[in-house]
Design a protein around this motif. Structure first.
Motif, PDB file in Angstrom:
ATOM      1  N   PHE A 115       0.927  -1.105  -0.017  1.00 27.02           N
ATOM      2  CA  PHE A 115       0.018   0.064   0.066  1.00 27.02           C
ATOM      3  C   PHE A 115       0.821   1.413  -0.013  1.00 27.02           C
ATOM      4  N   VAL A 116       1.899   1.251   0.565  1.00 23.12           N
ATOM      5  CA  VAL A 116       2.907   2.461   0.792  1.00 23.12           C
ATOM      6  C   VAL A 116       3.565   2.563  -0.654  1.00 23.12           C
ATOM      7  N   SER A 117       4.147   1.660  -1.227  1.00 21.84           N
ATOM      8  CA  SER A 117       4.768   1.817  -2.640  1.00 21.84           C
ATOM      9  C   SER A 117       4.127   2.175  -3.763  1.00 21.84           C
ATOM     10  N   LEU A 118       2.864   1.435  -3.676  1.00 22.67           N
ATOM     11  CA  LEU A 118       1.819   1.765  -4.953  1.00 22.67           C
ATOM     12  C   LEU A 118       0.831   2.778  -4.635  1.00 22.67           C
ATOM     13  N   LEU A 119       1.142   3.722  -3.729  1.00 24.24           N
ATOM     14  CA  LEU A 119       0.398   5.015  -3.473  1.00 24.24           C
ATOM     15  C   LEU A 119       0.347   5.871  -4.572  1.00 24.24           C
ATOM     16  N   PRO A 120       1.538   6.064  -5.295  1.00 29.36           N
ATOM     17  CA  PRO A 120       1.376   7.142  -6.567  1.00 29.36           C
ATOM     18  C   PRO A 120       0.854   6.474  -7.854  1.00 29.36           C
ATOM     19  N   THR A 121       0.329   5.072  -7.750  1.00 30.07           N
ATOM     20  CA  THR A 121      -0.134   4.615  -8.893  1.00 30.07           C
ATOM     21  C   THR A 121      -1.500   4.438  -9.061  1.00 30.07           C
ATOM     22  N   SER A 122      -2.148   4.133 -10.173  1.00 27.19           N
ATOM     23  CA  SER A 122      -3.524   3.755 -10.375  1.00 27.19           C
ATOM     24  C   SER A 122      -3.949   2.113 -10.192  1.00 27.19           C
ATOM     25  N   ILE A 123      -2.862   1.473  -9.553  1.00 24.54           N
ATOM     26  CA  ILE A 123      -3.286   0.051  -9.061  1.00 24.54           C
ATOM     27  C   ILE A 123      -4.716   0.166  -8.273  1.00 24.54           C
ATOM     28  N   SER A 124      -5.598  -0.628  -8.473  1.00 22.07           N
ATOM     29  CA  SER A 124      -6.807  -0.636  -7.831  1.00 22.07           C
ATOM     30  C   SER A 124      -6.771  -1.406  -6.412  1.00 22.07           C
ATOM     31  N   ARG A 125      -7.661  -0.868  -5.426  1.00 21.54           N
ATOM     32  CA  ARG A 125      -7.627  -1.512  -4.225  1.00 21.54           C
ATOM     33  C   ARG A 125      -7.502  -2.954  -4.251  1.00 21.54           C
ATOM     34  N   GLN A 126      -8.496  -3.623  -5.194  1.00 26.52           N
ATOM     35  CA  GLN A 126      -8.488  -4.996  -5.295  1.00 26.52           C
ATOM     36  C   GLN A 126      -7.288  -5.543  -5.736  1.00 26.52           C
ATOM     37  N   GLU A 127      -6.673  -5.010  -6.503  1.00 26.35           N
ATOM     38  CA  GLU A 127      -5.354  -5.494  -6.910  1.00 26.35           C
ATOM     39  C   GLU A 127      -4.118  -5.331  -5.948  1.00 26.35           C
ATOM     40  N   LYS A 128      -4.255  -4.207  -5.221  1.00 28.34           N
ATOM     41  CA  LYS A 128      -3.470  -4.197  -4.163  1.00 28.34           C
ATOM     42  C   LYS A 128      -3.558  -5.231  -2.959  1.00 28.34           C
ATOM     43  N   LEU A 129      -4.799  -5.497  -2.709  1.00 27.62           N
ATOM     44  CA  LEU A 129      -5.238  -6.408  -1.543  1.00 27.62           C
ATOM     45  C   LEU A 129      -4.456  -7.932  -2.171  1.00 27.62           C
ATOM     46  N   PHE A 130      -4.905  -8.180  -3.381  1.00 24.51           N
ATOM     47  CA  PHE A 130      -4.363  -9.474  -4.075  1.00 24.51           C
ATOM     48  C   PHE A 130      -2.690  -9.436  -3.794  1.00 24.51           C
ATOM     49  N   LEU A 131      -2.021  -8.582  -4.230  1.00 21.76           N
ATOM     50  CA  LEU A 131      -0.664  -8.406  -4.099  1.00 21.76           C
ATOM     51  C   LEU A 131      -0.168  -8.799  -2.687  1.00 21.76           C
ATOM     52  N   CYS A 132      -1.012  -8.212  -1.633  1.00 23.69           N
ATOM     53  CA  CYS A 132      -0.422  -8.407  -0.315  1.00 23.69           C
ATOM     54  C   CYS A 132      -0.301 -10.048   0.019  1.00 23.69           C
ATOM     55  N   ALA A 133      -1.149 -10.833  -0.657  1.00 26.77           N
ATOM     56  CA  ALA A 133      -0.867 -12.415  -0.556  1.00 26.77           C
ATOM     57  C   ALA A 133       0.029 -13.010  -1.436  1.00 26.77           C
ATOM     58  N   VAL A 134       0.589 -12.229  -2.292  1.00 31.25           N
ATOM     59  CA  VAL A 134       1.637 -12.810  -3.324  1.00 31.25           C
ATOM     60  C   VAL A 134       2.949 -12.455  -2.765  1.00 31.25           C
ATOM     61  N   ARG A 135       3.425 -13.269  -1.872  1.00 30.49           N
ATOM     62  CA  ARG A 135       4.779 -12.844  -1.155  1.00 30.49           C
ATOM     63  C   ARG A 135       5.390 -14.248  -1.077  1.00 30.49           C
ATOM     64  N   GLU A 136       5.621 -15.289  -2.017  1.00 31.05           N
ATOM     65  CA  GLU A 136       6.612 -16.447  -1.592  1.00 31.05           C
ATOM     66  C   GLU A 136       7.990 -15.889  -1.733  1.00 31.05           C
ATOM     67  N   THR A 137       8.664 -16.450  -0.784  1.00 30.61           N
ATOM     68  CA  THR A 137      10.182 -16.323  -0.720  1.00 30.61           C
ATOM     69  C   THR A 137      10.888 -17.693  -1.126  1.00 30.61           C
ATOM     70  N   GLY A 138      11.767 -17.676  -2.194  1.00 34.30           N
ATOM     71  CA  GLY A 138      12.235 -18.919  -2.703  1.00 34.30           C
ATOM     72  C   GLY A 138      13.493 -18.964  -3.093  1.00 34.30           C
ATOM     73  N   VAL A 139      13.886 -19.194  -4.167  1.00 33.27           N
ATOM     74  CA  VAL A 139      15.140 -19.412  -4.934  1.00 33.27           C
ATOM     75  C   VAL A 139      15.965 -18.311  -4.958  1.00 33.27           C
ATOM     76  N   ILE A 140      15.876 -17.219  -4.944  1.00 34.60           N
ATOM     77  CA  ILE A 140      17.280 -15.992  -4.777  1.00 34.60           C
ATOM     78  C   ILE A 140      17.495 -16.043  -3.455  1.00 34.60           C
ATOM     79  N   PRO A 141      16.386 -15.673  -2.518  1.00 36.45           N
ATOM     80  CA  PRO A 141      16.679 -15.658  -0.873  1.00 36.45           C
ATOM     81  C   PRO A 141      17.566 -16.947  -0.586  1.00 36.45           C
ATOM     82  N   VAL A 142      17.202 -17.995  -1.059  1.00 32.55           N
ATOM     83  CA  VAL A 142      18.202 -19.206  -0.794  1.00 32.55           C
ATOM     84  C   VAL A 142      19.494 -19.221  -1.175  1.00 32.55           C
ATOM     85  N   VAL A 143      19.894 -18.644  -2.531  1.00 30.02           N
ATOM     86  CA  VAL A 143      21.090 -18.342  -3.010  1.00 30.02           C
ATOM     87  C   VAL A 143      21.670 -17.317  -2.069  1.00 30.02           C
ATOM     88  N   LEU A 144      21.169 -16.355  -1.845  1.00 24.97           N
ATOM     89  CA  LEU A 144      21.726 -15.095  -0.867  1.00 24.97           C
ATOM     90  C   LEU A 144      22.043 -15.740   0.372  1.00 24.97           C
TER      91      LEU A 144
END
Length: 442
Positions: A369-398
């Protein structure tokens, strides 16, 4: 029945791990070169065998194959012990595979589609990453981690991962007005992987340089100092330059394939070598000019974008996708095993759950919600993105790279593993339900 198969794979892994120390002791009595070759091939064989088995038995269960592969790697901790003694080999393998994966992440999105979402993607991948980082750092310290471990862990887990997300999104038919959210999810994950790599490197350099990071103020002061900002700018700038050079290589390859196609030569299997060479050479070039190799690999894939509209590349792309899913990703996830014992995972279970919940429930929604404040991304899309937060390949590499630098930070790898386990297991399973409840799918 499916879960019985999962249990059988774990039982087999336990059995292999029990007999492995005796086998490895026998291997160690061979000549030095023979022992090194035998131990390495033993580990590679385990990666391939159990990576395949996890992918096979994951079908029809709630567990993504990547979660099972990570856990199996930990069960095989003793069997994979040679890799913990060969840190350079582990780091090189993880880095090379991650560069190829990031390049393929750039291929995943049509360039024209990316340009439509470039602004929100840049915001959520950079500003969103920073918001996540500065929320998780004090939370991790409050949970009892020392400031150095907290800073590195916050930097490592800040990268998203589309490993389980892309297959999930492909099963969802979004309404026309929401289709951009799918591309935004994938684009964010590819771009902020590079951001995460750059910031993790910056935090590591600050710790090695003795910079004070005992609190948020001191960390921010050091991170945004003139010298560090110049270093970050160089990592971004020269990474982009190297990525453009990689794209030129891909463009030349595309011209070559176009001529071969015109001459009736559709399938030349040896061309696959160039698909692998471009991200690796691009990564090396970026490092040579002090840029970020992961960013360079992604930029090369995004600009080349040869998978859209050029049918004569489809065979190569399918071959690359198969090898990534069957070899590269299982290898990276199972690479956690040499560095985390089952007892360490058990000892950090509660802390890992709390870190994961803070990451999913607190840091991600605020970052979106903070980073997409200046954009036209809808509230529904922001709520969807809130649940899209897998951590995987690159964090394991790092995490593997960071543990090689700071072996005394024993909590770093198990806590990274827990965040990967929880996010990869929970979020892909919830994504279809969440999209349906937000009325975003047909």
């Amino acid at each position: 029945m499916n879960y019985l198969k999962v249990a059988l794979v774990f039982a087999l892994a336990f059995g292999v791990n029990l007999v492995a120390p005796g086998l490895l002791a026998h291997i160690s009595h061979l000549g030095e070169a023979e022992a090194a070759i035998a131990a390495t091939l033993w580990c590679l064989g385990l990666f391939l065998l159990f990576g395949w088995a996890c992918s096979k038995v994951a079908d029809g269960t709630l567990f993504p194959s990547f979660t099972l592969q990570l856990l199996i790697g930990i069960v095989l901790h003793d069997a994979l012990a040679p890799l913990s003694a060969q840190l350079v080999l582990s780091v090189v393998v993880c880095t090379a595979l991650a560069a190829i994966i990031l390049k393929s992440g750039g291929d995943e999105i049509a360039r024209q589609d990316f340009l439509k979402i470039a602004f929100p993607t840049l915001l959520i991948a950079t500003v969103g990453y920073l918001v996540t980082f500065f929320i998780m750092f004090p939370v991790l310290m409050w949970l009892g981690l020392d400031s150095k471990t907290a800073a590195l862990l916050a930097a490592i887990i800040g990268s998203t991962d589309p490993a389980a997300l892309i297959p999930t999104l492909k099963t969802l038919a979004f309404k026309p007005q929401y289709k951009q959210v799918s591309n935004l999810s994938v684009a964010e994950s590819a771009l902020n992987d590079a951001v995460g790599a750059i910031f993790t490197g910056a935090i590591a350099a600050m710790i090695l340089g003795g910079v004070n990071i005992d609190n948020v103020g001191a960390l921010a002061t050091g991170l945004f100092s003139g010298d560090n900002l110049r270093l970050l700018a160089a990592q971004f700038g020269f990474g982009v330059i190297a990525g453009v050079v990689g794209w030129l290589g891909m463009y030349a390859f595309e011209r070559y394939k176009s001529k071969s196609n015109a001459a009736g030569k559709l399938d030349e299997p040896y061309d696959f070598a160039l698909v692998l060479a471009v991200p690796l050479v691009t990564f090396v070039l970026a490092q040579m000019i002090h840029g970020n190799g992961f960013l360079a690999a992604f930029i090369a894939g995004l600009l080349a974008n040869f998978n859209h509209g050029t049918h004569y590349f489809h065979g190569l792309l399918h071959s690359l996708e198969v090898k990534l899913e069957s070899v590269a990703k299982p290898t990276i996830f199972m690479m956690v095993g040499p560095f985390v014992a089952l007892q360490q995972l058990a000892d950090t279970a509660l802390l890992g759950l709390l870190v994961s919940l803070a990451f999913i429930v607190l840091a991600r929604p605020v970052a979106v919600f903070v980073s997409l404040l200046p954009t036209s991304i809808s509230r529904q899309e922001k709520l969807f993105l809130c649940a899209v937060r897998e951590t995987g390949v690159i964090p394991v590499v790092l995490a593997v790279v960071t543990v090689a630098q700071f072996p005394e930070m024993t909590q770093l790898m198990p806590l990274t593993a827990w965040v990967v386990i929880w996010t990869l297991t929970l979020l892909p399973a919830l994504t279809p339900w969440w999209a349906k409840n937000l009325n975003m799918i047909e």
